[in-house]
Design an enzyme around this catalytic site. Sequence first.
Site, PDB file in Angstrom:
ATOM      1  N   ARG A 162       0.831  -1.199   0.000  1.00 48.35           N
ATOM      2  CA  ARG A 162       0.000   0.000   0.000  1.00 48.35           C
ATOM      3  C   ARG A 162       0.867   1.250   0.000  1.00 48.35           C
ATOM      4  NH1 ARG A 162      -4.747   1.280   1.505  1.00 48.35           N
ATOM      5  NH2 ARG A 162      -4.366   2.565  -0.299  1.00 48.35           N
ATOM      6  N   HIS A 167      -5.967   7.539   6.863  1.00 49.14           N
ATOM      7  CA  HIS A 167      -7.415   7.395   6.797  1.00 49.14           C
ATOM      8  C   HIS A 167      -8.082   8.593   7.474  1.00 49.14           C
ATOM      9  CE1 HIS A 167      -7.396   3.083   5.582  1.00 49.14           C
ATOM     10  NE2 HIS A 167      -6.251   3.068   6.248  1.00 49.14           N
TER      11      HIS A 167
END
Length: 248
Positions: A162, A167
């Site tokens: 990733r 987030h």
Amino acid sequence: MTGTTSTGGLHLPRYLHEPDATRTPVGFPDYKSTGLRAPLRTPVDLPHRLTEITGPVLGEDRVTSQDADLTLRNGGEAVGQRILVYGRVLDSDGRPVPDALVEVWQANAAGRYRHVVDNWPAPLDPHFDGLGRVVTDSLGRYEFMTIKPGAYPWGNHHNAWRPAHIHFSLFGRAFSQRLVTQMYFPDDPLFGQDPIYNAIPAAARHRAISRYSLERTQDNWALAFEWDVVLRGTDQTPFETDDDGDVA
């Protein structure tokens, strides 16, 4: 904004409908877990009523200034490159959204979450839990001091890593308006093979990438990255659907 009509009734705002060309799909074949959690039927846009436009009541003492500094936890300093992440929360007309709750969670500098399902052999940092929150001011501004997260492997495909990301969870004018998204960093070499990033239509991907700011970078202390979140309209930030507790 709310208002009254000429007959005295309550006028509720209508939000711009996001065109399909820039709407992130809820199911994306290359992102394997969406096959398990994406709805089988086409989502239905529900009308907005009073509960969708009334503000959350958080209380002045529930979110503190310490909540916005992720670099200081458990009596010590986190390891890694300090960064200032800041920006504004805006509505579809470009107006600031004040008093919005912004929450973040992220991996540490080694790319590991403090999470029960994250067991890849990267070190945990005792002074970093990866959690923060802040309430936007009267101009819709927010900012966090944190550590730049590291890349990490995940099981979506062979040699899958990733890109570095943070987030974001945002509550707009009401708790029913919770939206979840991810902020990326510019020029990440892992963009090309990341299905979560590539699930965003190409025309909208730049909205998920922060901008380096030399002006806000703090001398001898922290780099700065600017990222505005647009809740609705033609410049809407790409958002996820329910994440089901996934930490990817």
